[in-house]
Write an enzyme that holds these catalytic residues in place. Sequence first.
Site, PDB file in Angstrom:
ATOM      1  N   ARG A   1       0.076  -2.868  -2.634  1.00 38.15           N
ATOM      2  CA  ARG A   1      -0.282  -4.197  -3.120  1.00 38.15           C
ATOM      3  C   ARG A   1      -0.045  -4.399  -4.627  1.00 38.15           C
ATOM      4  O   ARG A   1       0.466  -5.437  -5.031  1.00 38.15           O
ATOM      5  CB  ARG A   1      -1.731  -4.529  -2.768  1.00 38.15           C
ATOM      6  CG  ARG A   1      -2.002  -4.585  -1.264  1.00 38.15           C
ATOM      7  CD  ARG A   1      -3.429  -5.043  -0.958  1.00 38.15           C
ATOM      8  NE  ARG A   1      -3.596  -6.454  -1.238  1.00 38.15           N
ATOM      9  CZ  ARG A   1      -4.332  -6.926  -2.234  1.00 38.15           C
ATOM     10  NH1 ARG A   1      -4.965  -6.101  -3.056  1.00 38.15           N
ATOM     11  NH2 ARG A   1      -4.432  -8.230  -2.420  1.00 38.15           N
TER      12      ARG A   1
ATOM     13  N   CYS B   1       9.371   8.005  -7.300  1.00 34.99           N
ATOM     14  CA  CYS B   1      10.492   7.789  -8.217  1.00 34.99           C
ATOM     15  C   CYS B   1      10.903   6.320  -8.243  1.00 34.99           C
ATOM     16  O   CYS B   1      11.981   5.928  -7.782  1.00 34.99           O
ATOM     17  CB  CYS B   1      11.669   8.682  -7.817  1.00 34.99           C
ATOM     18  SG  CYS B   1      12.982   8.743  -9.041  1.00 34.99           S
ATOM     19  N   GLU B   2      10.031   5.468  -8.769  1.00 32.69           N
ATOM     20  CA  GLU B   2      10.253   4.030  -8.920  1.00 32.69           C
ATOM     21  C   GLU B   2       9.477   3.554 -10.138  1.00 32.69           C
ATOM     22  O   GLU B   2       8.312   3.943 -10.321  1.00 32.69           O
ATOM     23  CB  GLU B   2       9.765   3.246  -7.693  1.00 32.69           C
ATOM     24  CG  GLU B   2      10.510   3.508  -6.411  1.00 32.69           C
ATOM     25  CD  GLU B   2      11.850   2.797  -6.344  1.00 32.69           C
ATOM     26  OE1 GLU B   2      12.096   1.935  -7.216  1.00 32.69           O
ATOM     27  OE2 GLU B   2      12.629   3.098  -5.430  1.00 32.69           O
TER      28      GLU B   2
ATOM     29  N   GLY C   1      -8.344 -15.444   6.101  1.00 31.69           N
ATOM     30  CA  GLY C   1      -8.046 -15.595   4.686  1.00 31.69           C
ATOM     31  C   GLY C   1      -9.241 -15.547   3.770  1.00 31.69           C
ATOM     32  O   GLY C   1      -9.106 -15.742   2.565  1.00 31.69           O
TER      33      GLY C   1
END
Length: 449
Positions: free
Chosen positions: A340, A372-373, A266
Site C-alpha cells: 500500500r 531491489c526497487e 468502504g
Amino acid sequence: MVTPDVQQSGPDHTAVFAAPGRWGLRVQPAGPGRAARLAVEDVALADVAAAVGTPTYVYGAGEIAARFHALARACRSHPTLIGYAVKANSSQAVLTHLARLGAGADIVSGGELRRALVAGVPADKIVFSGVGKLDAELDAAIAAGVRSINIESVEELDRVAARAHALGRVTSIALRLNPDIDPDTHPYLATGLRESKFGIAMSDAPALAARARALHDLRLVGLACHIGSQILDESPFLASFERLSGLVRALRADGAPLRQIDLGGGMGITYAPADRELDVERLGAALTAAVAPLGLELVLEPGRYLIGSAGVLLTRVVGRKRNGERDFVIVDAAMNDLLRPALYGAYHPIVPVDVAAGERPPIRADVVGPVCECGDFLAQDRILSPAEPGELLAVLGAGAYGMAMASTYNSRPLAAEVLVHGSEFAVTRARKTVDDLIADEQVPAWLAR
C-alpha cells in the site's frame, strides 16, 4: 483521504502508546525482568517474533469481533446483512472467525467464493461482485445458490442468463449501479465515479432492469453500488442511497420483487494519529433510517473497517544508513509484504514494540525494505524513534490489503500469519522457505535432458 507523511506532526508512537486501542493494541506494563511492551490482546508482539520470526502479520480476533458487533448494533433497528469484503483479507482463519460471528461475504472471484464456503459462510449470505467474472466462476456461484450476482453490464447480464439457463437454475441478481458519487478518497480507491470501470450508468439502469425482468432464468432482487474506500462519514453513503432510491420505487411500482439494497463497503479506519474516527453508531443509524421506508433489507460490505485495525505487520530492523542528507531504517519487511505505501502513498503508523525505545530523541528517516526497487518503502520522511539493528517495529493498520496483496517478488517467501485470541496465539499460515517456492514450479523435460 489517505494521509501523506508530510502531515505528520510528531512520532507515531506518542499517540499510539497514549491510546493504543485506536489501533487495536494494548501496552503491557513493565513486569519482573522486562520493560513495558506492545501487545495484541494479551500476547506481547515480542513473544510472537521470538516464536515465529519476522516479518509476520498478527491479527487480533477480539478486535475483529468488537468491530463486527459494533456495526451490527449500529444497524440493529433494521434487517441488515453484513457481508465481509473478502478481498481485504482472505485468511481462512479470519474468514472462519467472521462466519462464526454471523457475517456474510462480498466476493469478487471464484477463489473467494470457495474460501468463503469452506470457512462456513452460507451461500445465501454471499454476494458476487466484479467486472470480469469468468463463466466457470459464474457456474460455481449459480450452483452454490449465492444470495445475488451483482451485474456490471448488459453483456454480463446476458451471460449470466445463459449460464443459469444451461444449469437449469433461476438465479438471483442485483444491478450494480454507478451513482457518480465522489467519496473524497484516493483516486485508486474511488469506484463510483462516472469514469470508473465499475457499475452501470444510472441512465442505463431502467432499460437494463426491464431486460433483466424479461429473462426467465433471472430474478432481479435488488440494486447495489460501491463508491470507494476509506470513507469516514455517512454522507457519501446517503448520497448513493438517494440516487438509487428513486429507481427502487419505480421498479417496485412496476411489480419488481426487490428484497435488498446494497450500499457496498468502504468504511474507513484510523491510520495516522491525526485521522478522525468513523462514528459507526451514527453511520448505522443514518443508513437504516434512510432504508427503512423502502422495506428492503440493507446489505453492507465492510472489509477494511472489520480487519484493518486488527492487523499488525511485525518486522525487525536490519540496519541503518545515511545517504547524503537522508537517513534510512532498513527492515526485513518490504513492499512485497505491504504494497500500500508504494502503490498509493498510504500512511501506516510505525512504532517500536519496546515502549522504552519511544523515549529516545526522534529522527526523521525513510523506513525501507530489502527489495531491489526505489519504491520499496513502508514510510518516507517519517518522524520516528531511532530503532537499532535487531529491534522490533510494528506497522499498524495492516490487517486489510496487506497479506491479500503480498507477493514473492525477489523470491522472498510470504510473511507468516498469526491469529491472537486472548492470551494465546496460533500460526494460521506458516512461513514458506525458498525451497518451497522452487518446489511449486516445474522445469520442462526438454531442459532436464
